[in-house]
Design a protein around this motif. Structure first.
Motif, PDB file in Angstrom:
ATOM      1  N   GLY A  97       0.815  -1.212   0.000  1.00  0.00           N
ATOM      2  CA  GLY A  97       0.000   0.000   0.000  1.00  0.00           C
ATOM      3  C   GLY A  97       0.848   1.262   0.000  1.00  0.00           C
ATOM      4  O   GLY A  97       0.542   2.234  -0.708  1.00  0.00           O
ATOM      5  N   ILE A  98       1.919   1.268   0.793  1.00  0.00           N
ATOM      6  CA  ILE A  98       2.809   2.439   0.850  1.00  0.00           C
ATOM      7  C   ILE A  98       3.422   2.721  -0.520  1.00  0.00           C
ATOM      8  O   ILE A  98       3.400   3.844  -1.015  1.00  0.00           O
ATOM      9  CB  ILE A  98       3.919   2.224   1.901  1.00  0.00           C
ATOM     10  CG1 ILE A  98       3.332   2.230   3.314  1.00  0.00           C
ATOM     11  CG2 ILE A  98       5.004   3.291   1.770  1.00  0.00           C
ATOM     12  CD1 ILE A  98       4.308   1.757   4.386  1.00  0.00           C
ATOM     13  N   THR A  99       3.961   1.679  -1.148  1.00  0.00           N
ATOM     14  CA  THR A  99       4.635   1.892  -2.432  1.00  0.00           C
ATOM     15  C   THR A  99       3.643   2.270  -3.526  1.00  0.00           C
ATOM     16  O   THR A  99       3.975   3.042  -4.425  1.00  0.00           O
ATOM     17  CB  THR A  99       5.443   0.649  -2.857  1.00  0.00           C
ATOM     18  OG1 THR A  99       4.590  -0.503  -2.866  1.00  0.00           O
ATOM     19  CG2 THR A  99       6.587   0.396  -1.888  1.00  0.00           C
ATOM     20  N   MET A 312      -1.385   5.756   5.109  1.00  0.00           N
ATOM     21  CA  MET A 312      -0.231   6.274   5.862  1.00  0.00           C
ATOM     22  C   MET A 312       0.655   7.136   4.970  1.00  0.00           C
ATOM     23  O   MET A 312       1.032   8.258   5.329  1.00  0.00           O
ATOM     24  CB  MET A 312       0.594   5.117   6.426  1.00  0.00           C
ATOM     25  CG  MET A 312      -0.033   4.367   7.573  1.00  0.00           C
ATOM     26  SD  MET A 312       0.894   2.841   7.916  1.00  0.00           S
ATOM     27  CE  MET A 312       2.522   3.509   8.343  1.00  0.00           C
ATOM     28  N   ALA A 313       1.000   6.594   3.783  1.00  0.00           N
ATOM     29  CA  ALA A 313       1.871   7.329   2.871  1.00  0.00           C
ATOM     30  C   ALA A 313       1.198   8.611   2.388  1.00  0.00           C
ATOM     31  O   ALA A 313       1.839   9.666   2.298  1.00  0.00           O
ATOM     32  CB  ALA A 313       2.253   6.445   1.684  1.00  0.00           C
ATOM     33  N   ASP A 314      -0.098   8.535   2.095  1.00  0.00           N
ATOM     34  CA  ASP A 314      -0.821   9.710   1.610  1.00  0.00           C
ATOM     35  C   ASP A 314      -0.848  10.808   2.662  1.00  0.00           C
ATOM     36  O   ASP A 314      -0.627  11.995   2.355  1.00  0.00           O
ATOM     37  CB  ASP A 314      -2.241   9.316   1.217  1.00  0.00           C
ATOM     38  CG  ASP A 314      -2.976  10.452   0.541  1.00  0.00           C
ATOM     39  OD1 ASP A 314      -2.543  10.859  -0.563  1.00  0.00           O
ATOM     40  OD2 ASP A 314      -3.966  10.961   1.107  1.00  0.00           O
ATOM     41  N   LEU A 315      -1.098  10.439   3.913  1.00  0.00           N
ATOM     42  CA  LEU A 315      -1.122  11.429   4.990  1.00  0.00           C
ATOM     43  C   LEU A 315       0.241  12.084   5.162  1.00  0.00           C
ATOM     44  O   LEU A 315       0.336  13.310   5.346  1.00  0.00           O
ATOM     45  CB  LEU A 315      -1.561  10.766   6.301  1.00  0.00           C
ATOM     46  CG  LEU A 315      -3.021  10.328   6.366  1.00  0.00           C
ATOM     47  CD1 LEU A 315      -3.243   9.374   7.535  1.00  0.00           C
ATOM     48  CD2 LEU A 315      -3.954  11.532   6.479  1.00  0.00           C
ATOM     49  N   LEU A 316       1.308  11.292   5.079  1.00  0.00           N
ATOM     50  CA  LEU A 316       2.647  11.862   5.244  1.00  0.00           C
ATOM     51  C   LEU A 316       2.980  12.810   4.086  1.00  0.00           C
ATOM     52  O   LEU A 316       3.544  13.893   4.302  1.00  0.00           O
ATOM     53  CB  LEU A 316       3.697  10.757   5.342  1.00  0.00           C
ATOM     54  CG  LEU A 316       5.128  11.236   5.614  1.00  0.00           C
ATOM     55  CD1 LEU A 316       5.217  12.081   6.880  1.00  0.00           C
ATOM     56  CD2 LEU A 316       6.089  10.046   5.708  1.00  0.00           C
ATOM     57  N   LEU A 317       2.624  12.423   2.849  1.00  0.00           N
ATOM     58  CA  LEU A 317       2.870  13.315   1.717  1.00  0.00           C
ATOM     59  C   LEU A 317       2.098  14.619   1.872  1.00  0.00           C
ATOM     60  O   LEU A 317       2.602  15.697   1.519  1.00  0.00           O
ATOM     61  CB  LEU A 317       2.489  12.627   0.406  1.00  0.00           C
ATOM     62  CG  LEU A 317       3.378  11.454  -0.035  1.00  0.00           C
ATOM     63  CD1 LEU A 317       2.879  10.890  -1.352  1.00  0.00           C
ATOM     64  CD2 LEU A 317       4.836  11.870  -0.151  1.00  0.00           C
ATOM     65  N   ARG A 318       0.892  14.537   2.402  1.00  0.00           N
ATOM     66  CA  ARG A 318       0.114  15.765   2.639  1.00  0.00           C
ATOM     67  C   ARG A 318       0.811  16.653   3.663  1.00  0.00           C
ATOM     68  O   ARG A 318       0.895  17.875   3.481  1.00  0.00           O
ATOM     69  CB  ARG A 318      -1.297  15.405   3.100  1.00  0.00           C
ATOM     70  CG  ARG A 318      -2.191  14.870   1.991  1.00  0.00           C
ATOM     71  CD  ARG A 318      -3.519  14.356   2.530  1.00  0.00           C
ATOM     72  NE  ARG A 318      -4.278  15.398   3.231  1.00  0.00           N
ATOM     73  CZ  ARG A 318      -5.394  15.155   3.897  1.00  0.00           C
ATOM     74  NH1 ARG A 318      -5.897  13.921   3.957  1.00  0.00           N
ATOM     75  NH2 ARG A 318      -6.037  16.148   4.500  1.00  0.00           N
ATOM     76  N   VAL A 319       1.324  16.048   4.726  1.00  0.00           N
ATOM     77  CA  VAL A 319       2.053  16.826   5.736  1.00  0.00           C
ATOM     78  C   VAL A 319       3.282  17.479   5.114  1.00  0.00           C
ATOM     79  O   VAL A 319       3.557  18.668   5.328  1.00  0.00           O
ATOM     80  CB  VAL A 319       2.464  15.929   6.925  1.00  0.00           C
ATOM     81  CG1 VAL A 319       3.414  16.670   7.866  1.00  0.00           C
ATOM     82  CG2 VAL A 319       1.235  15.458   7.699  1.00  0.00           C
ATOM     83  N   LEU A 320       4.027  16.711   4.320  1.00  0.00           N
ATOM     84  CA  LEU A 320       5.246  17.236   3.715  1.00  0.00           C
ATOM     85  C   LEU A 320       4.951  18.339   2.699  1.00  0.00           C
ATOM     86  O   LEU A 320       5.792  19.200   2.449  1.00  0.00           O
ATOM     87  CB  LEU A 320       6.029  16.105   3.046  1.00  0.00           C
ATOM     88  CG  LEU A 320       6.603  15.053   3.995  1.00  0.00           C
ATOM     89  CD1 LEU A 320       7.236  13.908   3.210  1.00  0.00           C
ATOM     90  CD2 LEU A 320       7.620  15.665   4.966  1.00  0.00           C
TER      91      LEU A 320
END
Length: 342
Positions: A97-99, A312-320
């Motif tokens: 899912g992350i990748t 998880m990855a989508d939320l982190l990209l949004r934060v970044l």
């Protein structure tokens, strides 16, 4: 053109500005598309990508890193040993899912696996500026150096953090509800002596699934004392199941806190001559490939592990990307999947 064997000058590499002119957008918009920001409209993303392809523009990662103080790298931190990481299908689904999400961006994934953190190394790595953010899965209460790294880079946790405050962002399922769902199914099919094999009780998932088991049993007026603790491994579940059958010889229902552990429980029941589901009904948790590849297909509580990794990855990209509206607590649904074991 130079005569006499001269060298023809190589055309200058296309720039971010050239892409912006071609796509008729601002330089900042091109930068956002290149960096995987979710804030750009899909039609604009299409136009920018078409311009990039036409001009054969290649983002200069090193120059961009120096200019923006970003690395375009994300760490996946797994405080477990390699045997568990590569042996448990849950992790494969999370990484898938992350990748899947990161493939839509410019970010690369760095994998950090460490047991009991001689990974102060991990803390130093996260603080050194070599990654822009971190995804953390399978953390335990004793992962002290991980908590020292909180704040060094933006983090998103897979699973409710063991030290939950108002700042951690995480993706999880309601593990209490999931534990209740699995146990209530065993009660509903009229199993009389029901026990459980728990996950590690230094992890919120292990604690919460046990709590769900206890709540379901108490609501039904049943004793909730048939409990053995394991560690989310097959070997741990084998030992725990043997202890449980010694403690509760008349066991006829078993809720196991992961599918992988449930396969260990099935092997012990088989060696003891106990038929599944006739003598002992078994319910797992995860709905991982282990549930369908076991000798007896497992009834299990489904959690959307790959979708959790994507989120998880989508939320982190949004934060970044500077999004300040990212929700802190992100809970995904579970459901019972019935197969042959119960």
């Amino acid at each position: 053109m130079h005569g006499g064997g001269g060298v023809t000058a190589r055309p200058a590499a296309p720039t971010l500005e050239a892409v912006a002119r071609e796509a008729n957008v601002s330089r900042a918009t091109v930068s956002r598309v290149v960096n995987g920001s979710p804030k750009v409209r899909p039609d604009v993303v299409t136009a920018v990508n078409a311009a990039i392809a036409k001009l054969n523009y290649v983002p200069n990662r090193a120059a961009r890193s120096l200019a923006s103080r970003t690395t375009q790298a994300i760490a996946l931190v797994v405080p477990e040993d390699t045997t568990r990481f590569f042996g448990d299908p849950y992790f494969a689904a999370i990484v898938q899912g992350i990748t899947r999400r990161l493939d839509e961006s410019e970010y690369l994934l760095n994998l950090l696996i460490s047991t009991n953190d001689p990974a102060r190394k991990t803390m130093r790595y996260l603080r050194s500026g070599v990654v822009d953010g971190a995804l953390v899965v399978s953390h335990h209460e004793g992962d002290d150096s991980l908590w020292e790294a909180v704040g060094a880079v933006p983090m998103v946790f897979g699973g409710r953090p063991s030290r939950e405050t108002d700042s951690e962002i995480y993706v999880d399922v309601d593990n209490v509800e999931g534990g209740m769902t699995g146990t209530e199914h065993l009660i509903a099919i009229n199993r009389q002596r029901i026990g459980t094999i728990t996950g590690p009780l230094d992890m919120p998932a292990g604690i919460d699934r046990l709590e769900g088991f206890r709540q379901a049993m108490e609501r039904a007026g049943r004793p909730s004392d048939a409990v053995e603790t394991a560690d989310f491994t097959v070997a741990g579940a084998v030992a725990a199941t043997r202890r449980l059958l010694t403690q509760v010889p008349d066991l006829d229902g078993l809720f196991v806190a992961s599918d992988l552990m449930a396969t260990g429980a099935l092997s012990v029941l088989r060696e003891r001559g106990r038929r599944v589901p006739e003598d002992v009904a078994v319910v797992g948790f995860d709905d991982s490939p282990a549930a369908t590849s076991s000798a007896i297909p497992l009834t299990t509580v489904h959690q959307p592990s790959a979708d959790m990794g994507f989120a998880m990855a989508d939320l982190l990209l949004r934060v970044l990307a500077g999004d300040t509206t990212v929700p802190r607590r992100n809970i995904m649904p579970t459901r019972l999947v019935r197969r042959a074991s119960a």
